[in-house]
Scaffold this active site. Structure first.
Site, PDB file in Angstrom:
ATOM      1  CD  GLU A 100      -2.849  -1.245   2.331  1.00 28.75           C
ATOM      2  OE1 GLU A 100      -4.072  -1.103   2.238  1.00 28.75           O
ATOM      3  OE2 GLU A 100      -2.278  -1.507   3.412  1.00 28.75           O
TER       4      GLU A 100
ATOM      5  CD  GLU B 208      -3.625  -6.272   3.943  1.00 30.30           C
ATOM      6  OE1 GLU B 208      -2.799  -5.374   4.139  1.00 30.30           O
ATOM      7  OE2 GLU B 208      -3.666  -6.926   2.866  1.00 30.30           O
TER       8      GLU B 208
END
Length: 265
Positions: A119, A139
């Protein structure tokens, strides 16, 4: 005294920001985010800085994201689960939701860029990767979400079905695949990575700093606008560029057959 989590050096208009926890693959704990917030403030505020390079220390990882051991301890202590964005968290706004940073940021990615590390790279303006780079958002397999923008950026930067495949399964993407989909600007052997990063930063430093900021702001601010509205929207950095000495210096230097002297004013 605990050593800093992030190394920060400035030279020749380039800010070098290095996540410095190689023993845990540059995983980010809360203190890392606090240090990074101060660094990004300085990058934005220092007119001598024209570009920043974000890297990870060591030869195994750019960054593997959140420090899960710290997260587990916070969970045991009753801390609220995190969600999208860094509001209310140490280091807010983090790079991943610091939408007004005007200087370009180049990610130097070697090894793993996973979770929040991926990210971070996605939040940069350019990504230069070694051929060993591995990208992924694991995730979903941890009961989490890619809350630092991975959900939003990946589905904007890849074909939707491709993005959903990586988001929902946590599968990893190698450097060649990332290049094929346009997620990275260049992939090179690890031995050449620093040379290529220097090549990109040199090109950025040669460009007029106000032009670079104006172009970055306009590109990001207008991406979801109808084209007609993009032409008439207000851009703060474009107003500064248009009214600056640099707006005429480049053309003057070209006609006088010399290198331009940028003042940023």
């Amino acid at each position: 005294m605990t050593r800093p989590r992030v190394r920060y050096e400035k030279k020749d208009h380039v800010a070098h920001v290095t996540l410095d926890r190689p023993e845990v693959l540059n995983a980010m704990d809360l203190r890392t985010h606090e240090e990074l917030a101060d660094i990004w403030d300085d990058v934005e505020g220092d007119d001598e800085v024209h570009v920043a390079v974000l890297a990870g220390a060591g030869d195994r990882a750019f960054c593997v994201g959140q420090d899960l051991k710290e997260r587990a301890a916070l969970n045991r202590a009753g801390a609220a689960p995190t969600t999208f964005g860094s509001r209310g968290q140490p280091g807010h706004p983090r790079l991943t939701d610091r939408f007004t940073l005007s200087k370009p940021v180049v990610a130097r990615v070697h090894g793993y860029a996973l979770g929040g590390g991926f990210e971070l790279a996605l939040a940069c303006d350019l990504i230069i990767a070694s051929d060993t780079a591995q990208f992924g958002l694991p995730e979903a397999g941890l009961g989490l979400v890619p809350g630092a923008g991975g959900v939003f950026r990946l589905v904007r930067q890849l074909p939707p079905k491709v993005a959903m495949g990586y988001l929902l399964t946590g599968r990893r993407m190698d450097a060649a695949t990332a290049l094929r989909f346009g997620l990275v600007n260049e992939v090179v052997p690890a031995a050449r990575l620093d040379d290529r990063v220097r090549g990109w930063t040199a090109d950025l430093v040669r460009s007029a700093p106000l032009s670079v900021r104006a172009i970055k702001e306009a590109a990001l601010k207008s991406v979801d606008m109808p084209l007609e509205d993009a032409f008439t929207a207000e851009y703060v950095w474009e107003e500064r560029r248009r009214n600056s000495a640099d707006a005429v210096e480049g053309v003057r230097a070209f006609t006088e057959k010399r290198d331009p002297i940028w003042t940023g004013r």
